[in-house]
Design a protein around this motif. Structure first.
Motif, short mmCIF file in Angstrom:
data_model
loop_
_atom_site.label_atom_id
_atom_site.label_comp_id
_atom_site.label_asym_id
_atom_site.label_seq_id
_atom_site.Cartn_x
_atom_site.Cartn_y
_atom_site.Cartn_z
N ALA A 152 -8.97 37.12 20.66
CA ALA A 152 -9.97 37.24 21.72
C ALA A 152 -9.58 38.31 22.73
N ILE A 153 -8.29 38.42 23.04
CA ILE A 153 -7.83 39.45 23.98
C ILE A 153 -8.15 40.85 23.44
N LEU A 154 -7.81 41.09 22.17
CA LEU A 154 -8.05 42.41 21.59
C LEU A 154 -9.54 42.70 21.51
N ALA A 155 -10.32 41.69 21.13
CA ALA A 155 -11.77 41.90 21.09
C ALA A 155 -12.31 42.18 22.48
N VAL B 196 -12.30 32.00 27.10
CA VAL B 196 -11.62 31.58 25.87
C VAL B 196 -10.14 31.33 26.13
N ILE B 197 -9.48 32.28 26.80
CA ILE B 197 -8.05 32.15 27.05
C ILE B 197 -7.75 30.97 27.97
N THR B 198 -8.58 30.80 29.02
CA THR B 198 -8.38 29.68 29.95
C THR B 198 -8.60 28.35 29.23
N GLY B 199 -9.58 28.29 28.34
CA GLY B 199 -9.80 27.07 27.58
C GLY B 199 -8.62 26.71 26.72
N ILE B 200 -7.99 27.73 26.10
CA ILE B 200 -6.80 27.48 25.29
C ILE B 200 -5.66 26.98 26.17
N LEU B 201 -5.52 27.57 27.35
CA LEU B 201 -4.46 27.16 28.26
C LEU B 201 -4.64 25.71 28.68
N PHE B 202 -5.85 25.32 29.03
CA PHE B 202 -6.08 23.95 29.45
C PHE B 202 -5.90 22.97 28.29
#
Length: 431
Positions: free
Chosen positions: A277-280, A316-322
């Protein structure tokens, strides 16, 4: 420091959480690179770029104008350069203090391998910014009169006056921070398969290189270093030519996105999704921000598009973190993930059932099954067999040795004759 632990094949929840924080830092540093490009940013995107300058060690955004105007350019560059060195000094001071204070208050003393590993973790997480700061003196933009100035310090004319001091500091910072640290980690990755088996302390010193990735992709930290340095190099190439910079950033992110999707090197699926997701997000932001390199009157729609791209990636990244934090809290209460436990139990039953069926088959029957597999599926079987052979040879003891990774890599490499691969896989299945 307190996240130091043994290198294992699986990712604990606390490990996943710390890695997720690191990925969020990577995303913000990538965003700060966009702020270094030759763009005419409009509000509110300009305000976002001002804030993320913090991740490029640029503290002038916190209303330090009165100091910035009095401080010479060389001093403003120096405070950026010394931040990584201050990290090393701070950890070493705490390490030495722990040797004296910890026994008196009945606490465990800090260990040198864990201390240096913590420094390596921070440097690795901030490698984009560290490289960007080191390369700042080489980021010169042209003036109409034929001269050029450093992009972040416009009062310094390149190749004249005090620029020699900037150039020397830039060369030194690049040699120590960017190239030096990269070379050290490259050497550690090169000797890891043998050193991890012969010297137990090796994995403690260089845990930050291996702890995030699957055993068969233990070297992926070096790939990330190459990616980070390539992204940090974009602002110094084609200064003033926004189209060229956007194309370069898009090509770099796209290339490593393909590598990420082909290898999926992270220990958990969520981390692989996060890095993808970061690269996209970088690609979408680079393409969307290209409008700011042109002199157009109506950029409001494009600004909204870029902000939406960034917001989507961060969601997306915050959801993964939580998700990782929730797992940590659940395990802190003694709870286990029912889905994961059930999946492992079902996998164990299925695997045992297949082993019993394989024992009843003749060699030519197994060979016939493998001959029906495509090239990609056959390589997958080979990698799985090599991994299981390594696990069983260790007795499932949880060893942190990476020597098995070398065997895994060799067994998964290409061979010139497809039949040889099939016979090899058939022999492994029979054993």
């Amino acid at each position: 420091y307190f996240c130091n632990s043994a290198v294992t094949r699986s990712a604990a929840p606390l490990l996943s959480t710390s890695i997720s924080f690191g990925l969020m830092l990577t995303a913000l540093q990538s965003l700060s690179i966009l702020g270094q490009l030759s763009m005419n940013w409009e509000s509110p995107w300009y305000d976002v770029m001002v804030v993320v300058r913090l991740f490029a060690f640029d503290l002038e955004f916190v209303q330090m104008d009165c100091l910035a105007t009095k401080m010479p350019a060389i001093a403003r560059y120096l405070y950026r350069v010394i931040i990584p060195a201050m990290t090393v000094a701070l950890y070493l001071v705490v390490y030495m203090l722990s040797q004296v204070v910890a026994p008196r208050v009945k606490l465990a003393k800090w260990q040198l391998p864990g201390t240096l590993n913590s420094v390596g973790t921070i440097w690795q997480s901030m490698y984009i910014t560290i490289s960007l700061v080191a390369l700042l003196p080489f980021q010169c933009y042209d003036h109409p009169n034929g001269k050029s100035s450093i992009s972040k310090f416009s009062e310094v004319v390149c190749w004249e006056g005090d620029y020699g001091v900037f150039f020397g500091l830039g060369v030194a910072a690049t040699a120590i921070y960017a190239v030096g640290f990269f070379s050290l980690t490259a050497y550690a990755n090169w000797i890891a398969p043998t050193a991890s088996a012969r010297r137990p302390r090796f994995t403690l010193f260089f845990r930050f290189l291996f702890f995030r990735f699957r055993t068969d992709r233990w070297y992926w930290g070096q790939v990330l270093f190459v990616r980070s340095f390539a992204i940090a190099s974009v602002p110094i190439i084609g200064v003033g030519r926004s189209a060229m910079q956007v194309v370069m950033l898009t090509v770099i992110a796209g290339f490593f996105l393909v590598l990420q999707c082909l290898n999926m090197p992270w220990k958990t699926a969520l981390l692989n999704i996060s890095d993808t997701a970061i690269l996209a997000m970088v690609i979408m932001l680079a393409v969307g921000s290209s409008v700011f390199g042109e002199q157009e009157e109506d950029g409001g729609g494009y600004t909204l598009f870029v902000l939406l791209c960034f917001a989507s990636g961060m969601v997306v990244i915050t959801g993964i973190l939580f998700t990782a934090l929730r797992t940590v809290l659940q395990q802190g209460r003694g709870q286990q993930s029912p889905d994961l436990s059930a999946a492992r139990a079902e996998l164990a039953r299925t695997f045992g059932y297949l082993l019993n069926k394989l024992r009843a088959l003749e060699d030519h029957h197994i060979l016939g099954v493998l001959e029906e597999l495509g090239d990609f599926d056959l390589k997958t079987v080979q990698r799985f067999l090599a991994m299981m052979n390594h696990e069983l040879s260790l007795g499932l003891s949880g060893s942190a040795k990476l020597s098995g990774s070398k065997r895994l890599t060799v067994s998964g490499s290409r061979t010139s004759v497809a039949g040889a691969r099939i016979r090899s896989a058939s022999s492994e299945l029979r054993r």
